[in-house]
Structures are given as structure tokens and as C-alpha cells.
Design a protein around this motif. Structure first.
Motif, PDB file in Angstrom:
ATOM      1  N   GLU A   1       4.423 -12.861  -5.830  1.00  0.00           N
ATOM      2  CA  GLU A   1       3.583 -11.950  -6.677  1.00  0.00           C
ATOM      3  C   GLU A   1       3.105 -10.730  -5.884  1.00  0.00           C
ATOM      4  OE1 GLU A   1      -1.181 -12.281  -8.172  1.00  0.00           O
ATOM      5  OE2 GLU A   1      -0.515 -14.036  -7.430  1.00  0.00           O
ATOM      6  N   ILE A   2       3.434  -9.620  -6.444  1.00  0.00           N
ATOM      7  CA  ILE A   2       3.166  -8.379  -5.644  1.00  0.00           C
ATOM      8  C   ILE A   2       2.077  -7.561  -6.403  1.00  0.00           C
ATOM      9  CG2 ILE A   2       4.405  -6.266  -5.020  1.00  0.00           C
ATOM     10  CD1 ILE A   2       6.694  -8.860  -5.934  1.00  0.00           C
ATOM     11  N   HIS A   3       1.221  -7.074  -5.468  1.00  0.00           N
ATOM     12  CA  HIS A   3       0.293  -5.933  -6.060  1.00  0.00           C
ATOM     13  C   HIS A   3       0.479  -4.836  -5.314  1.00  0.00           C
ATOM     14  CE1 HIS A   3      -2.957  -9.437  -6.947  1.00  0.00           C
ATOM     15  NE2 HIS A   3      -1.997  -9.351  -7.439  1.00  0.00           N
ATOM     16  N   ILE A   4       0.462  -3.676  -6.196  1.00  0.00           N
ATOM     17  CA  ILE A   4       1.036  -2.450  -5.669  1.00  0.00           C
ATOM     18  C   ILE A   4      -0.174  -1.512  -5.725  1.00  0.00           C
ATOM     19  CG2 ILE A   4       2.136  -0.276  -6.157  1.00  0.00           C
ATOM     20  CD1 ILE A   4       4.338  -2.087  -7.475  1.00  0.00           C
ATOM     21  N   LEU A   5      -0.737  -1.031  -4.628  1.00  0.00           N
ATOM     22  CA  LEU A   5      -1.778   0.067  -4.480  1.00  0.00           C
ATOM     23  C   LEU A   5      -1.556   1.209  -4.191  1.00  0.00           C
ATOM     24  CD1 LEU A   5      -5.176  -0.608  -2.889  1.00  0.00           C
ATOM     25  CD2 LEU A   5      -4.164   1.251  -2.638  1.00  0.00           C
ATOM     26  N   ASP A   6      -2.125   2.450  -5.104  1.00  0.00           N
ATOM     27  CA  ASP A   6      -1.659   3.743  -4.679  1.00  0.00           C
ATOM     28  C   ASP A   6      -2.741   4.573  -5.513  1.00  0.00           C
ATOM     29  OD1 ASP A   6       1.345   5.180  -3.869  1.00  0.00           O
ATOM     30  OD2 ASP A   6      -0.163   6.421  -4.550  1.00  0.00           O
ATOM     31  N   SER A   7      -3.099   5.808  -4.760  1.00  0.00           N
ATOM     32  CA  SER A   7      -3.862   6.522  -5.229  1.00  0.00           C
ATOM     33  C   SER A   7      -3.418   7.440  -6.369  1.00  0.00           C
ATOM     34  CB  SER A   7      -4.711   7.393  -4.099  1.00  0.00           C
ATOM     35  OG  SER A   7      -3.777   8.274  -3.695  1.00  0.00           O
ATOM     36  N   LEU A   8      -1.933   7.738  -5.993  1.00  0.00           N
ATOM     37  CA  LEU A   8      -1.205   8.548  -6.940  1.00  0.00           C
ATOM     38  C   LEU A   8      -1.459  10.082  -6.628  1.00  0.00           C
ATOM     39  CD1 LEU A   8      -1.213   7.008 -10.636  1.00  0.00           C
ATOM     40  CD2 LEU A   8       0.374   6.691  -8.513  1.00  0.00           C
ATOM     41  N   THR A   9      -1.920  10.236  -5.512  1.00  0.00           N
ATOM     42  CA  THR A   9      -1.990  11.663  -4.837  1.00  0.00           C
ATOM     43  C   THR A   9      -0.889  12.314  -4.627  1.00  0.00           C
ATOM     44  OG1 THR A   9      -4.184  10.916  -3.653  1.00  0.00           O
ATOM     45  CG2 THR A   9      -3.302  12.821  -3.023  1.00  0.00           C
TER      46      THR A   9
ATOM     47  N   LEU B   1       0.800  -1.120  -0.082  1.00  0.00           N
ATOM     48  CA  LEU B   1      -0.044   0.095  -0.115  1.00  0.00           C
ATOM     49  C   LEU B   1       0.818   1.277  -0.064  1.00  0.00           C
ATOM     50  CD1 LEU B   1      -2.593  -1.084   2.839  1.00  0.00           C
ATOM     51  CD2 LEU B   1      -2.793  -1.520   0.204  1.00  0.00           C
ATOM     52  N   GLY B   2       0.470   2.223  -0.965  1.00  0.00           N
ATOM     53  CA  GLY B   2       1.413   3.323  -1.266  1.00  0.00           C
ATOM     54  C   GLY B   2       2.712   3.037  -2.032  1.00  0.00           C
ATOM     55  N   GLY B   3       2.702   2.051  -2.746  1.00  0.00           N
ATOM     56  CA  GLY B   3       3.684   1.496  -3.219  1.00  0.00           C
ATOM     57  C   GLY B   3       4.446   2.378  -4.620  1.00  0.00           C
TER      58      GLY B   3
END
Length: 333
Positions: free
Chosen positions: A28-36, A7-9
Motif C-alpha cells: 500500500e503506497i502513499h505518495i506525498l508531494d506539494s507539487l511545487t 515523500l516527493g513522489g
């Protein structure tokens, strides 16, 4: 195979963490970010092209969207937060509310995972600022030193308070967790609103024989290069002997005064022509000293940092000269 959510990747530490994790083909890597605040720059776009990485542009404030990611993660790294002195001073209410909600939502999501091995929360060394002001803070600073709050009306309190609250949520979540408190982690792609790149930017923009002002030259820091920090995080996150602990993340061995740091950077940049003007600003809110005690972390992973402050400054100066000072891309702040 480990299924890992960062989270925040797209931020500074998150990017380097995901990049390092991706080198193991069994992850297996999942990146989550809002790009704020994190950005899809050249390096990040290259990262998410890797076959074992997926990127989701999702706002962690939306719990319903989070649930669509499923229940099969083994590790969840939470590095999502509003950070940076400028943002904290301008929007303290947002810092308090959004940092709380992002942490709360990620913990509730973690509770739904069927085979979660560990939830990892990134806190901050700033939790000790009140202790420095009121409790004669010990140096190097151990994790169990009592925490004190600064004036609640002070906007800067909002960030430390949001992280203290996040740590407390972890303690009472019922999850297997690790809390890291990063201490002055630095490296490529960290943005410009930090002491090392700020000084480098100043130096790069000055004409010959110009004057450069250095604020609080006698303040001391102990910097930790990003690759060293990430190695510690990854190793300790999978350590079976470690659970429900709070650990400093940093480098105890190379404490340095800001004026000596400036001398190193000036030498690397070959700008000995500059005239240095020192300025002590007691009301700046910057702590006079920050150095973590690393005994607790070393009990589980006896790691000696590999990158010295001089070598780290050389690496980051070369990177910023190529990518930032030449305006070829932008950084994650």
C-alpha cells in the motif's frame, strides 16, 4: 502487507520508485508531494489511479499536517528536496532552510511510527564536490572518502551542505535508516535541466547543418538508468543484513566523456548534419569527473545494471520525442 510512504513522489526518482513498488499488490503506497516542482502529468495521474496508491498534496514543511497521515508506515522514502542547479544558484537560502526542514520533519514523523522498518534518505553525489576540489578525490569514489566543503559563500554549496546535514540527521536520529547517494540517474520524466535531455533538446530544436555548442566535452560521468537505480533501492531497503549504512547508487561500469555521449545522441537522433563546437568552461562549477565505487552496495546486492548508456539514451530520446518535444505534456524537473 507493507505500508509505504514516498515523500516527493511526484518528482523524477520518486515517481519511478512508487510506480515500481505499486506492481506488488501487497504494497500500500502513499505518495506525498506539494507539487511545487513535481507535477501531475499524464503518467502521474495514471499512477495514482492504481488501487494500492493514494496521493496527498501536502507540503512537507507543515509538520502538523504530516501527523494526520497516522503512525502505521513500515517504510518511509524521503526523496523530497529542492534540486536543480538553476534553483540552487537562484535561491540558496531556500535550499538550505527548506531541505533541512523537510528532512527534519520527515524524521520526526518517522519516529512516531509504531512499526517502521526503515527510513530511506536520498542524498546526492554532490556531497563529494568539496573533496574533488581540496582533497584529491578518489575515483571510483567510495562512500567513506572524507567530505570537504566548498566556499560557504558559493550558492552551489547550499545544496551539498543541505544533503550533508540531512545525512548527519539520519546518523543521530535513532532510526533504522539507509542513505543513498544517487550518481547521475537518468530516464524518462527527469525534466530538461540535466545533461542528457538538455543535449537532446538542443539537437531537436536545431535546423539542418546548424552548429551545436557542447560545454566541457572532456568531463566524464557514469550514468545509471532509472529502472536499474530503483531496483537497487527497493532490494536494499528491505535487506535485513543492511542497516544504518550510506551507499552509492549508480553504475561504475560505463564511465563516458560528454563528447562521446553527444556522439551517441546525435547518432540516435539521426543528426549527423550538425556541426559540433566544443567549449571548456572551467568556472562552470561542474565536476570534471563523477563515478561511484559500487563495491559496498554489491556486497549486499550484487546487481549489474541492465540498461547500457546507448539503450538508455534510445529509451529517453523516444520518450522525450513523444511527450516533451511534441509538447503533449510537461515533465517533473
Amino acid at each position: 502487507m507493507n505500508k509505504i510512504l514516498v515523500l516527493g513522489g511526484a518528482g523524477f526518482i520518486g515517481y519511478h520508485l512508487a510506480n515500481s513498488l505499486s506492481k506488488d499488490i501487497h504494497n500500500e503506497i502513499h505518495i506525498l508531494d506539494s507539487l511545487t516542482r513535481g507535477v501531475k502529468d499524464i503518467l502521474f495521474n495514471e499512477l495514482i489511479k492504481k488501487p494500492n496508491i493514494k496521493f496527498y498534496e501536502i507540503n512537507l514543511m507543515d509538520r502538523n499536517v504530516l501527523d494526520e497521515l497516522g503512525t502505521s508506515y513500515n517504510y518511509i522514502y524521503n526523496l523530497a528536496a529542492i534540486v536543480g542547479v538553476k534553483h540552487v544558484l537562484e535561491k540558496p537560502y531556500n535550499v538550505l532552510t527548506e531541505n533541512f526542514l523537510m528532512t527534519y520533519n520527515s524524521i520526526e514523523f518517522a519516529k512516531k511510527q509504531k512499526n517502521l522498518y526503515r527510513y530511506i534518505f536520498s542524498s546526492t553525489s554532490e556531497v563529494n564536490i568539496g573533496s574533488l576540489q581540496y582533497l584529491n578525490l578518489q575515483f571510483p569514489t567510495p562512500e567513506d572518502f572524507p567530505l570537504a566543503l566548498t566556499n560557504l559563500a558559493n550558492p552551489r554549496t547550499s545544496y551539498m551542505l543541505s544533503k550533508i546535514y540531512g545525512e548527519t540527521l539520519c546518523h543521530h536520529s535513532g532510526l533504522d535508516y539507509i542513505i543513498f547517494r544517487p550518481h547521475n540517474v537518468y530516464g524518462p520524466r527527469m525534466g530538461l535541466s540535466h545533461v542528457i535531455p538538455e543535449i537532446m533538446m538542443k539537437i531537436s530544436n536545431l535546423s539542418k547543418n546548424s552548429e551545436i555548442e557542447i560545454v566541457n566535452p572532456d568531463h566524464k560521468r557514469s550514468f545509471c538508468y532509472i529502472s536499474d537505480a530503483v531496483k537497487m533501492m527497493i532490494n536494499l531497503s528491505s535487506n535485513k543484513a543492511l542497516n544504518k549504512e550510506t551507499l552509492n547508487l549508480g553504475n561504475q561500469n560505463e564511465e563516458i566523456a560528454i563528447k562521446d555521449l553527444v556522439d551517441i545522441i546525435i547518432e540516435i537522433a539521426n543528426r549527423k548534419d550538425l556541426i559540433i563546437k566544443y567549449n571548456d568552461i572551467e568556472s562552470s562549477g561542474s565536476p570534471k569527473r563523477r563515478v561511484p565505487k559500487m563495491d559496498k552496495l554489491n556486497k549486499y546486492f550484487n546487481y549489474q545494471p541492465e540498461i547500457s548508456i546507448r539503450e538508455g539514451c534510445e529509451k529517453i530520446f523516444n520518450w522525450y520525442t513523444r511527450y516533451i518535444f511534441s509538447n503533449q505534456t510537461k515533465s517533473a524537473n
